[in-house]
Design a protein around this motif. Structure first.
Motif, PDB file in Angstrom:
ATOM      1  N   ALA A  81     -12.123  21.058 -11.932  1.00 23.67           N
ATOM      2  CA  ALA A  81     -12.517  19.739 -11.422  1.00 23.67           C
ATOM      3  C   ALA A  81     -13.998  19.487 -11.677  1.00 23.67           C
ATOM      4  CB  ALA A  81     -12.206  19.645  -9.927  1.00 23.67           C
ATOM      5  N   ASN A  82     -14.811  20.513 -11.521  1.00 18.60           N
ATOM      6  CA  ASN A  82     -16.245  20.395 -11.751  1.00 18.60           C
ATOM      7  C   ASN A  82     -16.546  20.070 -13.213  1.00 18.60           C
ATOM      8  OD1 ASN A  82     -19.141  21.051 -10.724  1.00 18.60           O
ATOM      9  ND2 ASN A  82     -18.927  22.265 -12.580  1.00 18.60           N
ATOM     10  N   GLU A 125      -3.575  16.942 -14.119  1.00 18.11           N
ATOM     11  CA  GLU A 125      -3.804  15.835 -13.193  1.00 18.11           C
ATOM     12  C   GLU A 125      -4.775  14.819 -13.787  1.00 18.11           C
ATOM     13  OE1 GLU A 125      -5.696  15.011  -8.732  1.00 18.11           O
ATOM     14  OE2 GLU A 125      -5.189  17.060  -9.317  1.00 18.11           O
ATOM     15  N   ALA A 126      -5.721  15.306 -14.580  1.00 26.00           N
ATOM     16  CA  ALA A 126      -6.688  14.426 -15.224  1.00 26.00           C
ATOM     17  C   ALA A 126      -6.074  13.629 -16.365  1.00 26.00           C
ATOM     18  CB  ALA A 126      -7.870  15.242 -15.746  1.00 26.00           C
ATOM     19  N   GLY A 127      -4.864  13.991 -16.766  1.00 22.01           N
ATOM     20  CA  GLY A 127      -4.223  13.322 -17.891  1.00 22.01           C
ATOM     21  C   GLY A 127      -4.611  13.914 -19.231  1.00 22.01           C
ATOM     22  N   GLY A 128      -5.225  15.115 -19.217  1.00 23.08           N
ATOM     23  CA  GLY A 128      -5.656  15.766 -20.447  1.00 23.08           C
ATOM     24  C   GLY A 128      -4.699  16.855 -20.882  1.00 23.08           C
ATOM     25  N   THR A 201     -11.952  20.261  -4.870  1.00 20.65           N
ATOM     26  CA  THR A 201     -10.760  20.198  -5.725  1.00 20.65           C
ATOM     27  C   THR A 201     -10.321  18.766  -6.007  1.00 20.65           C
ATOM     28  OG1 THR A 201      -9.332  20.459  -3.769  1.00 20.65           O
ATOM     29  CG2 THR A 201      -9.880  22.461  -5.016  1.00 20.65           C
ATOM     30  N   THR A 202     -10.984  17.785  -5.411  1.00 16.71           N
ATOM     31  CA  THR A 202     -10.643  16.383  -5.654  1.00 16.71           C
ATOM     32  C   THR A 202     -11.299  15.908  -6.940  1.00 16.71           C
ATOM     33  OG1 THR A 202     -10.419  15.880  -3.300  1.00 16.71           O
ATOM     34  CG2 THR A 202     -10.813  14.027  -4.780  1.00 16.71           C
ATOM     35  N   LEU A 203     -10.503  15.414  -7.864  1.00 17.96           N
ATOM     36  CA  LEU A 203     -11.041  14.904  -9.114  1.00 17.96           C
ATOM     37  C   LEU A 203     -11.829  13.612  -8.876  1.00 17.96           C
ATOM     38  CD1 LEU A 203      -8.084  15.307 -11.651  1.00 17.96           C
ATOM     39  CD2 LEU A 203     -10.033  16.829 -11.311  1.00 17.96           C
ATOM     40  N   LEU A 300     -19.569  11.344  -7.188  1.00 20.95           N
ATOM     41  CA  LEU A 300     -20.335  10.476  -8.064  1.00 20.95           C
ATOM     42  C   LEU A 300     -21.406   9.759  -7.247  1.00 20.95           C
ATOM     43  CD1 LEU A 300     -17.471   8.840 -10.169  1.00 20.95           C
ATOM     44  CD2 LEU A 300     -18.876  10.831 -10.770  1.00 20.95           C
ATOM     45  N   LEU A 301     -22.582   9.620  -7.827  1.00 19.94           N
ATOM     46  CA  LEU A 301     -23.637   8.780  -7.277  1.00 19.94           C
ATOM     47  C   LEU A 301     -23.783   7.614  -8.237  1.00 19.94           C
ATOM     48  CD1 LEU A 301     -25.916   8.293  -5.200  1.00 19.94           C
ATOM     49  CD2 LEU A 301     -27.431   9.578  -6.741  1.00 19.94           C
ATOM     50  N   VAL A 302     -23.525   6.404  -7.743  1.00 19.15           N
ATOM     51  CA  VAL A 302     -23.404   5.234  -8.611  1.00 19.15           C
ATOM     52  C   VAL A 302     -24.360   4.142  -8.150  1.00 19.15           C
ATOM     53  CG1 VAL A 302     -21.786   3.593  -9.629  1.00 19.15           C
ATOM     54  CG2 VAL A 302     -20.975   5.836  -8.909  1.00 19.15           C
ATOM     55  N   SER A 303     -25.044   3.536  -9.119  1.00 22.11           N
ATOM     56  CA  SER A 303     -26.008   2.468  -8.871  1.00 22.11           C
ATOM     57  C   SER A 303     -25.432   1.154  -9.383  1.00 22.11           C
ATOM     58  CB  SER A 303     -27.328   2.803  -9.585  1.00 22.11           C
ATOM     59  OG  SER A 303     -28.295   1.808  -9.387  1.00 22.11           O
TER      60      SER A 303
END
Length: 340
Positions: A81-82, A125-128, A201-203, A300-303
């Protein structure tokens, strides 16, 4: 008789080299000249981005580290996940992944199987597609992924393009480094550790899917340099920021553990590296430590603009994720990060 090998000695993103050390080394390397390399290492961004066509660029990243939890399957999930998170932090979609494995041949191979199972499930789970990997015999366990994703060249999330007046959204609680440190010495409660594991563990896939609907000005994920370290990369030498510590999501038990000094050396490296640009105003010591705390598989840190931020936070909250509008970007007259 086989030598007994300790599985969890303390790892995750607390094992990363300090930002100051990396700057001194990377600053001496020549800069790439390929015009199709849209994002390289010069901005300390989360991943590299290379333009293939006018409509497609690939996102390339890798991350690996030693275990921070005792359960191998959970460790595999967290490490994957990381690593996957860097693609989401760039606004991309995951396509393929390769395992990176360091493992002692004298250790039970069933442990390795559980690590790889946990990692594989997160890639799916990521679709990869998990397409292979590389392994070496080592004295200690380390695991992670090399990940490739895609993104439109005009819709890349960068970490250093915030704008004055933007609001800041954080999508996961802080404090996992402190909680894991307390757990390693037997002082963490089961509830606190469960919260930390659930977060790690949360994507970040689900939050990123929400943000792709909006005009994201800047984005990064919070990992080894802590909330304040990664925020400093975002504001650079152009802007400052004001943080409302009351709005910052964190694992509540981390306050007690920080007050008991169950803190990491990596957190102190973060404080030493950027502390002179941070001004705390009546903020408790424990909250200071939580804001410097290195995160493993952090949020995530989002601006974003004020309007977009308030719309996006409603969608993120609907996902059931601990999140918050934690502050704003300020002008260039005061380039410090002020925490109230």
């Amino acid at each position: 008789m086989k030598e007994e090998i300790l599985f969890c000695k303390g790892g995750g993103c607390t094992a990363k080299l300090g930002a100051g050390i990396l700057e001194s080394v990377l600053g001496k390397l020549p800069r790439p000249t390929d015009a199709n390399l849209i994002v390289g290492f010069e901005s300390s961004d989360d991943a590299a981005v290379y333009r293939l066509t006018d409509d497609i660029a690939f996102v390339q990243t890798l991350d690996f580290f030693p275990p921070m939890v005792e359960d191998p399957y959970t460790f595999g999930q967290i490490a994957a996940a990381n690593a996957l998170s860097d693609v989401y932090a760039m606004g991309g979609e995951v396509k393929t992944a390769l395992n990176i494995v360091c493992f002692p041949e004298t250790m039970d191979l069933n442990i390795l199987g559980k690590i790889l199972q946990g990692g594989s499930e997160k890639v799916m789970e990521a679709g990869g597609s998990l397409a292979g990997g590389h392994s070496i015999n080592d004295t200690d366990v380390k695991y992670g992924l090399s990940v490739t994703g895609i993104v439109h060249p005009d819709r890349i999330f960068r970490n250093n393009t915030c704008r004055e007046g933007d609001l800041l959204i954080l999508t996961k609680p802080l404090g996992v480094g402190i909680v894991c440190t307390a757990d390693r010495i037997g002082e963490s409660s089961e509830e606190a550790m469960e919260k930390a594991i659930r977060s790690m563990t949360t994507l970040n896939k689900y939050a990123a899917e929400v943000f792709r609907k909006y005009d994201v000005h800047a984005c990064t994920d919070i990992t080894g340099f802590g909330f304040l370290g990664h925020l400093m990369e975002m504001v650079g030498d152009k802007y400052g920021a004001e943080i409302d510590s009351i709005e910052v999501p964190y694992i509540r038990e981390a306050v007690h553990y920080a007050n008991e000094f169950y803190i990491t050396s990596a957190g102190q490296k973060n404080r030493n590296h950027i502390g002179d640009r941070v001004l705390f105003k009546d903020v408790p010591f424990a909250m200071e430590e939580i804001l410097f705390d290195p995160q493993t598989s952090g949020g995530l840190l989002v601006s974003l603009s004020s309007e977009d931020a308030r719309a996006a936070i409603s969608e993120i909250e609907a996902l059931g994720m601990p999140c918050g509008i934690v502050g704003k970007i300020t002008g260039s007259e005061d380039k410090r990060i002020i925490v109230k």
